[in-house]
Design a protein around this motif. Sequence first.
Motif, PDB file in Angstrom:
ATOM      1  N   ASP A 192     -10.126 -38.124 -29.109  1.00 40.64           N
ATOM      2  CA  ASP A 192     -10.002 -38.791 -30.220  1.00 40.64           C
ATOM      3  C   ASP A 192      -8.747 -38.899 -30.750  1.00 40.64           C
ATOM      4  OD1 ASP A 192     -11.376 -40.510 -32.199  1.00 40.64           O
ATOM      5  OD2 ASP A 192     -11.190 -39.135 -33.694  1.00 40.64           O
ATOM      6  N   LEU A 193      -7.881 -37.978 -30.793  1.00 43.81           N
ATOM      7  CA  LEU A 193      -6.374 -37.925 -31.418  1.00 43.81           C
ATOM      8  C   LEU A 193      -5.740 -38.830 -30.507  1.00 43.81           C
ATOM      9  CD1 LEU A 193      -4.454 -37.061 -33.472  1.00 43.81           C
ATOM     10  CD2 LEU A 193      -4.096 -34.819 -32.048  1.00 43.81           C
ATOM     11  N   ARG A 194      -5.685 -38.535 -29.016  1.00 42.75           N
ATOM     12  CA  ARG A 194      -4.947 -39.392 -28.099  1.00 42.75           C
ATOM     13  C   ARG A 194      -5.439 -40.814 -28.177  1.00 42.75           C
ATOM     14  NH1 ARG A 194      -5.516 -41.576 -23.038  1.00 42.75           N
ATOM     15  NH2 ARG A 194      -3.645 -41.557 -21.979  1.00 42.75           N
ATOM     16  N   LEU A 195      -6.698 -41.261 -28.281  1.00 41.82           N
ATOM     17  CA  LEU A 195      -7.084 -42.555 -28.440  1.00 41.82           C
ATOM     18  C   LEU A 195      -6.535 -43.159 -29.625  1.00 41.82           C
ATOM     19  CD1 LEU A 195      -8.904 -44.953 -27.403  1.00 41.82           C
ATOM     20  CD2 LEU A 195     -10.718 -43.888 -28.820  1.00 41.82           C
ATOM     21  N   ARG A 196      -6.655 -42.371 -30.667  1.00 41.74           N
ATOM     22  CA  ARG A 196      -5.838 -42.993 -32.136  1.00 41.74           C
ATOM     23  C   ARG A 196      -4.455 -43.315 -32.044  1.00 41.74           C
ATOM     24  NH1 ARG A 196      -9.175 -40.759 -37.170  1.00 41.74           N
ATOM     25  NH2 ARG A 196     -11.235 -40.725 -36.135  1.00 41.74           N
ATOM     26  N   ARG A 197      -3.737 -42.268 -31.250  1.00 45.15           N
ATOM     27  CA  ARG A 197      -2.301 -42.136 -30.997  1.00 45.15           C
ATOM     28  C   ARG A 197      -1.887 -43.768 -30.119  1.00 45.15           C
ATOM     29  NH1 ARG A 197      -0.113 -37.103 -30.050  1.00 45.15           N
ATOM     30  NH2 ARG A 197       0.067 -37.357 -32.424  1.00 45.15           N
ATOM     31  N   VAL A 198      -2.730 -43.818 -29.094  1.00 48.29           N
ATOM     32  CA  VAL A 198      -2.602 -45.038 -28.158  1.00 48.29           C
ATOM     33  C   VAL A 198      -2.962 -46.375 -28.976  1.00 48.29           C
ATOM     34  CG1 VAL A 198      -3.807 -46.059 -26.173  1.00 48.29           C
ATOM     35  CG2 VAL A 198      -3.155 -43.632 -25.893  1.00 48.29           C
ATOM     36  N   CYS A 199      -4.051 -46.244 -29.789  1.00 49.54           N
ATOM     37  CA  CYS A 199      -4.156 -47.435 -30.585  1.00 49.54           C
ATOM     38  C   CYS A 199      -3.124 -47.865 -31.516  1.00 49.54           C
ATOM     39  CB  CYS A 199      -5.504 -47.258 -31.205  1.00 49.54           C
ATOM     40  SG  CYS A 199      -7.119 -47.418 -30.226  1.00 49.54           S
ATOM     41  N   GLU A 200      -2.628 -46.635 -32.448  1.00 51.62           N
ATOM     42  CA  GLU A 200      -1.518 -46.997 -33.341  1.00 51.62           C
ATOM     43  C   GLU A 200      -0.171 -47.661 -32.439  1.00 51.62           C
ATOM     44  OE1 GLU A 200      -1.310 -46.978 -36.405  1.00 51.62           O
ATOM     45  OE2 GLU A 200      -3.433 -46.615 -36.558  1.00 51.62           O
ATOM     46  N   TYR A 201       0.184 -46.980 -31.103  1.00 52.56           N
ATOM     47  CA  TYR A 201       1.094 -47.463 -30.506  1.00 52.56           C
ATOM     48  C   TYR A 201       1.004 -48.877 -29.992  1.00 52.56           C
ATOM     49  CZ  TYR A 201       4.595 -47.943 -26.863  1.00 52.56           C
ATOM     50  OH  TYR A 201       5.760 -48.315 -25.910  1.00 52.56           O
ATOM     51  N   ALA A 202      -0.165 -49.288 -29.460  1.00 50.08           N
ATOM     52  CA  ALA A 202      -0.411 -50.613 -29.074  1.00 50.08           C
ATOM     53  C   ALA A 202      -0.423 -51.688 -30.060  1.00 50.08           C
ATOM     54  CB  ALA A 202      -1.792 -50.595 -28.519  1.00 50.08           C
ATOM     55  N   GLN A 203      -1.003 -51.210 -31.373  1.00 49.90           N
ATOM     56  CA  GLN A 203      -0.873 -52.214 -32.680  1.00 49.90           C
ATOM     57  C   GLN A 203       0.551 -52.224 -33.099  1.00 49.90           C
ATOM     58  OE1 GLN A 203      -3.405 -50.127 -35.183  1.00 49.90           O
ATOM     59  NE2 GLN A 203      -5.195 -50.640 -34.310  1.00 49.90           N
ATOM     60  N   LEU A 204       1.374 -51.289 -32.943  1.00 48.54           N
ATOM     61  CA  LEU A 204       2.971 -51.398 -33.388  1.00 48.54           C
ATOM     62  C   LEU A 204       3.547 -52.252 -32.402  1.00 48.54           C
ATOM     63  CD1 LEU A 204       3.725 -47.782 -34.744  1.00 48.54           C
ATOM     64  CD2 LEU A 204       3.547 -49.964 -36.290  1.00 48.54           C
ATOM     65  N   ALA A 205       3.417 -51.857 -31.284  1.00 44.69           N
ATOM     66  CA  ALA A 205       4.085 -52.771 -30.076  1.00 44.69           C
ATOM     67  C   ALA A 205       3.704 -54.036 -30.306  1.00 44.69           C
ATOM     68  CB  ALA A 205       3.823 -52.078 -28.718  1.00 44.69           C
ATOM     69  N   MET A 206       2.319 -54.666 -30.235  1.00 42.87           N
ATOM     70  CA  MET A 206       1.922 -55.948 -30.482  1.00 42.87           C
ATOM     71  C   MET A 206       2.639 -56.563 -31.640  1.00 42.87           C
ATOM     72  SD  MET A 206       0.587 -58.300 -29.003  1.00 42.87           S
ATOM     73  CE  MET A 206      -0.406 -57.862 -27.814  1.00 42.87           C
ATOM     74  N   ASP A 207       2.657 -55.988 -32.904  1.00 41.93           N
ATOM     75  CA  ASP A 207       3.059 -56.489 -33.970  1.00 41.93           C
ATOM     76  C   ASP A 207       4.458 -56.914 -34.008  1.00 41.93           C
ATOM     77  OD1 ASP A 207       2.472 -57.364 -36.645  1.00 41.93           O
ATOM     78  OD2 ASP A 207       3.751 -55.657 -37.368  1.00 41.93           O
ATOM     79  N   ALA A 208       5.339 -55.853 -33.190  1.00 43.71           N
ATOM     80  CA  ALA A 208       6.743 -56.073 -33.027  1.00 43.71           C
ATOM     81  C   ALA A 208       6.860 -57.344 -32.161  1.00 43.71           C
ATOM     82  CB  ALA A 208       7.288 -54.984 -32.500  1.00 43.71           C
TER      83      ALA A 208
END
Length: 95
Positions: free
Chosen positions: A51-67
Motif C-alpha cells: 500500500d505504501l509503495r502504491l501511494r508513493r507511485v501514485c504521488e510521483y505520477a501525479q506530481l510528474a503529470m502536473d509538472a
Amino acid sequence: MTYRPSTIRLSAEQVTLVDAAARRLGCSTGEVIRRAVDQYLLGQQLLTASDLRLRRVCEYAQLAMDAILQENHPEFRDGILAEVNNRMERYHGAR
C-alpha cells in the motif's frame, strides 16, 4: 518456543474447517490456528508495504503529470482538476 494459552471462539463451521486442516496437515488444531494467525499478520505487513509503495507511485505520477501539464498545456489543467474532483465524488464519495 513457549506458548501462552489463549481462548478464542469459533463458529461450528470454523471448527470443522480447522479440524479438517489439522488432519490433512498432520498437526494439532492449535498449530493450524497459530499458522493462520502468522499468515494473517505477515499478509498485513506485506499489504502495508505494498500500500505504501502504491501511494508513493501514485504521488510521483501525479506530481510528474502536473509538472508536464503546467509546462506544456496549462490551459487544460483546471479542466482536468475539475474532472478529477467529479470522479472522486462519483466513484469514491469524496469531495
